[in-house]
Design an enzyme around this catalytic site. Structure first.
Site, PDB file in Angstrom:
ATOM      1  N   SER A  33       1.963  -7.104   9.463  1.00 53.30           N
ATOM      2  CA  SER A  33       2.043  -5.904   8.636  1.00 53.30           C
ATOM      3  C   SER A  33       1.518  -6.142   7.224  1.00 53.30           C
ATOM      4  CB  SER A  33       3.487  -5.402   8.635  1.00 53.30           C
ATOM      5  OG  SER A  33       3.495  -4.037   8.341  1.00 53.30           O
ATOM      6  N   HIS A  47       5.894  -1.324  16.144  1.00 51.28           N
ATOM      7  CA  HIS A  47       5.513  -2.139  14.988  1.00 51.28           C
ATOM      8  C   HIS A  47       6.443  -3.350  14.864  1.00 51.28           C
ATOM      9  CE1 HIS A  47       3.701  -2.716  11.037  1.00 51.28           C
ATOM     10  NE2 HIS A  47       4.907  -2.854  10.501  1.00 51.28           N
TER      11      HIS A  47
HETATM   12  C1  GTR Z   1       4.675   0.241   5.673  1.00 56.39           C
HETATM   13  C2  GTR Z   1       3.316   0.311   5.072  1.00 56.39           C
HETATM   14  C3  GTR Z   1       2.355  -0.398   5.963  1.00 56.39           C
HETATM   15  C4  GTR Z   1       2.865  -1.758   6.412  1.00 56.39           C
HETATM   16  C5  GTR Z   1       4.355  -1.792   6.626  1.00 56.39           C
HETATM   17  C6  GTR Z   1       5.013  -3.166   6.702  1.00 56.39           C
HETATM   18  O1  GTR Z   1       5.612   0.978   5.007  1.00 56.39           O
HETATM   19  O2  GTR Z   1       2.973   1.666   4.925  1.00 56.39           O
HETATM   20  O3  GTR Z   1       1.096  -0.485   5.326  1.00 56.39           O
HETATM   21  O4  GTR Z   1       2.502  -2.745   5.523  1.00 56.39           O
HETATM   22  O5  GTR Z   1       5.042  -1.104   5.659  1.00 56.39           O
HETATM   23  O6  GTR Z   1       4.689  -4.081   5.947  1.00 56.39           O
HETATM   24  O7  GTR Z   1       5.917  -3.288   7.529  1.00 56.39           O
END
Ligand code: GTR
Length: 407
Positions: free
Chosen positions: A246, A388
């Site tokens: 991420s 995610h």
């Molecule tokens: C989210 C962000 C993403 C990603 C994520 C993370 O809120 O919008 O770009 O980086 O966090 O790091 O889990």
């Protein structure tokens, strides 16, 4: 632009593939002055530096190099870690002579080794003590926004599902990690409490518009970790893979682009500002990411909010900067926010640069089916079913891919 200026230009989020606007990607093999890059030599000596400078000044911001005062201290070493399978070390990486500012690197290397080992290096979100159930890891000091994190810090092993240490050790890899907050806490405080102030010129109070944000600072920290790994006899510094999930995947990609000492790069669900193409404007956009995380990129990046076509680069060229070193891009089917297809296409459009080196990259116009990794070229890719996260499945593919290059 102030926050309200950014918001005014922010279009509604798009999750509909049929509404991705028509766009033309910049050609990685055409120089700004229109000349074509003819061969690998021309890429390395001319186009790569040109692109690197554009990513630096327009997106991530310029970081300083290695400060003279950088030095290391092994704080602890234990040959009986993880049921005697591994040796654990904790190393202070001091950023300056005075030892006031440092990050703590946690390193595991397999005890079953005849030689120096390849290592996966990545930042962690919640503290070194959260990556596994090892009672002797020194807890990192939590550095979240005041009032935002858990008051006691995160519990030991809180992130263990994301760090399959035993699996890596069993496969002959070491693992090195640093808490992101040791380098720069992840909130907007005007760049006062991380590494940035160590480098301010007289009278400077925040980075200039083309100077490093937090992601570039994290990438800089990964390079300082590499500085240490180069000195550790148990580690083969020529076989270090940099990895991140991420936002930390964005940092891993940038570290791998800037610092050619990293032999392999892994991006997991890195999304906007990572592997995903900005011009697709699918889910998270330049406008949105800069509004929610104004500290991640350099201030110049804010100029492209709602104006992605004006970017002199796109993220396929970030992947290309890693060439000819192998790179693996991992997506998750349910992670629409990261623009799965945009991550895949960045790999596809970086491929001509890999081909300059006589290597294969990544091919196709449609996403491969879930859970069917592509590893035939130097740009690996998979889309895992699920959301995610970084899971054991993801890591197993990274190890398999790394085995092709680091073993
Ligand atoms: C989210 C962000 C993403 C990603 C994520 C993370 O809120 O919008 O770009 O980086 O966090 O790091 O889990």
């Amino acid at each position: 632009l102030g926050v309200s200026g950014v918001r005014a230009q922010e279009p509604a989020m798009n999750y509909d593939e049929s509404r991705v606007p028509a766009y033309t990607l910049p050609d990685p093999l055409t120089m700004s002055d229109g000349r074509r890059v003819a061969d690998a030599e021309g890429w390395m000596s001319e186009r790569r530096p040109e692109l690197l400078a554009l990513f630096e000044s327009q997106i991530y911001g310029k970081a300083p190099g290695r400060p003279e005062g950088v030095h290391f201290e092994v704080l602890s070493e234990d040959r009986y870690a993880l049921s005697n399978m591994a040796t654990r070390k904790e190393i202070a990486v001091y950023f300056t002579d005075d030892e006031e500012h440092f990050m703590t690197l946690l390193l595991y290397v397999p005890n079953k080794r005849t030689d120096a080992v390849p290592v996966f290096l990545g930042l962690n979100f919640k503290g070194n003590h959260t990556i596994c159930d090892d009672p002797l890891v020194t807890p990192s000091t939590l550095r979240t926004e005041p009032g935002k994190g858990p008051s006691e810090g995160f519990p030991r092993a809180a992130a263990a599902s994301r760090w399959p240490v035993e699996m890596l050790i069993a496969n002959g890899y070491g693992l090195a990690t640093v808490y992101r907050g040791d380098i720069d806490p992840d909130y907007d405080d005007g760049f006062q409490n991380g590494v940035h102030p160590l480098f301010y010129r007289d009278g400077q109070t925040r980075p200039a518009p083309d100077e490093w944000g937090t992601i570039a600072a994290w990438a800089w920290g990964l390079s300082r970790a590499m500085d240490y790994l180069e000195t550790d006899e148990d580690v083969d510094a020529g076989r270090v893979a940099v990895i991140g999930h991420s936002r930390l995947g964005k940092a891993a990609l940038w570290a791998g682009a800037v610092d050619t000492r990293f032999a392999l790069v892994v991006s997991n669900d890195s999304g906007c500002g990572g592997a995903a193409l900005a011009r697709r404007r699918y889910a998270e956009t330049v406008a949105r990411i800069n509004r929610l995380f104004p500290h991640w990129f350099c201030d110049n990046y804010k100029r492209y909010a709602g104006n992605e076509d004006a970017l002199p680069v796109d993220q396929h060229e970030l992947i290309a900067l890693i060439a000819p070193r192998p790179v693996y891009i991992a997506s998750a089917a349910g992670d629409k926010w990261a623009d799965v297809k945009g991550e895949f296409l960045a790999g596809v459009h970086a491929t001509p640069v890999y081909e300059l080196f006589g290597s294969e990259g990544l091919y196709g116009t449609e996403l491969p089916p879930a859970d069917e990794p592509c590893m035939s070229g130097r740009i690996g890719y998979h889309v895992r079913s699920g959301g995610h996260d970084i899971t054991l499945y993801d890591w197993r593919q990274f190890v398999k891919f790394a085995d092709n290059y680091l073993k």
